[in-house]
Structure formats: C-alpha cells, structure tokens
Design an enzyme around this catalytic site. Structure first.
Site, PDB file in Angstrom:
ATOM      1  N   GLU A 245      -9.785   6.526   8.476  1.00 56.83           N
ATOM      2  CA  GLU A 245      -8.544   7.213   8.836  1.00 56.83           C
ATOM      3  C   GLU A 245      -8.746   8.715   9.018  1.00 56.83           C
ATOM      4  O   GLU A 245      -8.095   9.341   9.868  1.00 56.83           O
ATOM      5  CB  GLU A 245      -7.467   6.940   7.789  1.00 56.83           C
ATOM      6  CG  GLU A 245      -6.841   5.551   7.872  1.00 56.83           C
ATOM      7  CD  GLU A 245      -7.765   4.453   7.383  1.00 56.83           C
ATOM      8  OE1 GLU A 245      -7.616   3.297   7.818  1.00 56.83           O
ATOM      9  OE2 GLU A 245      -8.662   4.772   6.560  1.00 56.83           O
TER      10      GLU A 245
ATOM     11  N   HIS B 194       0.200  -1.649   1.654  1.00 58.55           N
ATOM     12  CA  HIS B 194       0.534  -2.066   3.011  1.00 58.55           C
ATOM     13  C   HIS B 194       2.024  -1.888   3.319  1.00 58.55           C
ATOM     14  O   HIS B 194       2.398  -1.883   4.493  1.00 58.55           O
ATOM     15  CB  HIS B 194       0.154  -3.539   3.227  1.00 58.55           C
ATOM     16  CG  HIS B 194      -1.310  -3.781   3.253  1.00 58.55           C
ATOM     17  ND1 HIS B 194      -2.120  -3.586   2.160  1.00 58.55           N
ATOM     18  CD2 HIS B 194      -2.130  -4.216   4.247  1.00 58.55           C
ATOM     19  CE1 HIS B 194      -3.362  -3.891   2.478  1.00 58.55           C
ATOM     20  NE2 HIS B 194      -3.397  -4.271   3.735  1.00 58.55           N
TER      21      HIS B 194
END
Length: 325
Positions: free
Chosen positions: A60, A129
């Site tokens: 990321e 998540h």
C-alpha cells in the site's frame, strides 16, 4: 437511463473518465485482469490496456507513493486500497504527502488523486476489512472524504472526485455494492462534493447519516412514521467537507437531531457534526443532539457484528429520547 447497482455505477464513472481524459490511470492490487477483489474494475484493463489499468505489488505504501508521483506529473491516478484497514501502511503518502502537496509547494503542484477503498460491516468479513476509518482521514486538512449511499450519487461523485485537483478519499460500502439497482444516467454528470442531500422530508426530528447508515435510518423512519413521528433524513454524501448549511436549515425546522455513523462513537464524523450544530444552531434545539454509533471497541468477530452495528431499533430509540426530552 440505465439500471445499475453501486459497483456498476462506480465502474461506469471510471470508464467515462478513462475515455474522456488520457491522463486518468487506475492501479492497485488485482485491479487489472481480475478486476479487483469485488470486480469493480472488471473489464477496464481489457478495454483501455494494461498501461492505464494495471496491477501493483501487495504494498500500500508503494501504491500511495506512486499515486503522489504521478499526480504531480499531470496524471489523474485512481489508486485502489483493497480494503480500508490496509490504509495504515499508506497514511504517510495519503495524509502527509498528497493532502499537503498544494500547501507545501505554494500551489505549484497538486495531487489530483482518488484513493478508492471498500469498507463497512454486515458482510461477515475478517478483521481490518470492514472498519469505518473515515474519522482518521477527516481530521487531516487538504483531502476530501466521500461516502456515497446509492448508485446515482456514486457515479456522479466519482466523476467529480476524478476531476478534482486535490486528493479525494472515496469510501465504498461493501453492503451497498449489490444491495439494489437504481436509475443512473448514461454518460457524464457530476454530483457536487461537499453538498448533502435531503433524502426524506420531515418536521419532527433530523436524522443525519451517510453511507449504509442512510438506509438503516430510512428503515427507522418508516417505523417512526407509523407512530406519528416524521423524521427528516440528510445524507451527508461527503463527510469532509461537511455541508453544515443544509444541516442547520433542517435543525431550524425540526428543532431536534440525531447523528448516525457506523464507526466507533468517539472522535468521529458524528462528533464533528454535533459540534458544528452547537456552534451554529444551539438556540434552535429543544433537546441535546444524540449519536447512534458503534461502541468504542475493536471491530468484533463476525458472529456478533450484527449486535455491534447501529440498527433501526437503536435509531428509533434515540429519536424517541430526543422527542421526549
């Protein structure tokens, strides 16, 4: 008009902008041939080629850094963070670099980046998540935070975000990707970033929400109306900046308000909305503004998340409390 769910509307918005502007590029983990873990970018690589829609390593920080670099070179990157809980590795790039680029460079450079990420509970996903982390982003100046609740807004807000010269953090609720279809104009149109929408007129209490919680609030309002309570529902659509004018005008009419968010209660969007209401409209209130939110705990295991998330019953109870104050 076409019938689209929210996933299809977001994809269509990206297709519109890929066609319109050759500087638009999409990248992230598995967004190319696979089309993303939720298939939001499905078919775009085949249509526009792997130089404009491409996969990245599972990093990321690299995704965020590449977005910043491309942004200052004239591109308009759409960078997908596969799940919202994965943003921690990219917060330096998102909040320290992209969000401050215009300020640090004295306006010489901008960061016209859209950081896309799915989030949201009710789908029994694993930890990290489904967290609602918009509060982390909204506290940082220089970046806008968008949370659509329906396909029409999702497409219009995405196009507006891609065209914005500053970074936009675009949050897509997992439970809304396939929840329902709605009429969405074909071709290009925009929904103004920073402008809320009154989705239900009412006279007794204002319910302020965003994302999935707009639909949860609507279910509560349906039950309240059977009891003679008419709730006005405001969909913020953008949680940074907040459209305080629309909120204040509604509060002046109803004299009561509650704010609903899926995120944990403390230090979030709801707290900011309440603070601004108190600053702008406290003399119009007949009761304190209440929050309906998740408890201040780590996101729970899937077996108990339904008890953790705000529900129509909890919203209705909060409305009754301000009505009886």
């Amino acid at each position: 008009m076409a019938q689209m769910n929210m996933k299809e509307a977001i994809r269509d918005a990206m297709r519109v902008e890929l066609n319109r502007d050759p500087n638009v590029v999409i990248f992230g983990e598995d967004v190319g041939n696979v089309g993303g873990v939720f298939r939001v970018t499905e078919g775009l690589q085949k249509e526009f080629g792997d130089e404009r829609v491409f996969d990245t390593p599972l990093a990321e920080s690299a995704i965020g850094g590449m977005a910043v670099g491309l942004g200052i070179q004239g591109f308009r990157p759409i960078a997908e963070i596969q799940f919202v809980g994965f943003i921690f590795e990219a917060l330096d790039q998102i909040l320290v670099q992209a969000a401050r680029m215009r300020y640090r460079s004295g306006g010489k450079y901008t960061s016209p980046i859209v950081f896309r990420t799915p989030f949201g509970g009710g789908v029994k996903a694993a930890e990290l998540h489904t967290d609602a982390l918009e509060g982390l982003i909204t506290q940082s100046p220089g970046i806008k935070v968008v949370v659509p609740s329906n396909p029409y807004d999702a497409k219009g807000l995405m196009i507006a975000a891609i065209r914005d010269n500053d970074p936009v953090f675009f949050m897509e609720h997992l439970n809304l990707y396939h929840a329902f279809r709605a009429e969405v104009p074909e071709g290009e149109y925009t929904v103004e970033i920073g402008k809320a929408n009154i989705v239900r007129d009412g006279s007794d209490v204002t319910i302020i929400a965003y994302g999935m919680m707009v639909h949860t609030a609507t279910k509560a309002a349906d039950e309240l109306e059977k009891q003679g309570i008419k709730a006005e529902i405001i969909d913020l659509r953008t949680v940074s900046p907040i459209d305080i004018d629309t909120i204040v005008n509604s509060v002046k009419k109803t004299n009561r308000a509650i704010v609903v968010q899926e995120a944990q209660k403390s230090a979030g969007v709801a707290a900011e909305v309440i603070a601004q209401i108190n600053e702008r409209a406290i003399l119009h209130l007949e009761a304190p503004v209440l929050r309906v939110a998740a408890p201040d705990t780590v996101y729970p295991f899937a077996q108990v998340e339904d008890a953790w998330l705000p529900t129509p019953a909890r919203i209705a109870a909060a409305v009754k409390k301000v009505m009886e104050f």
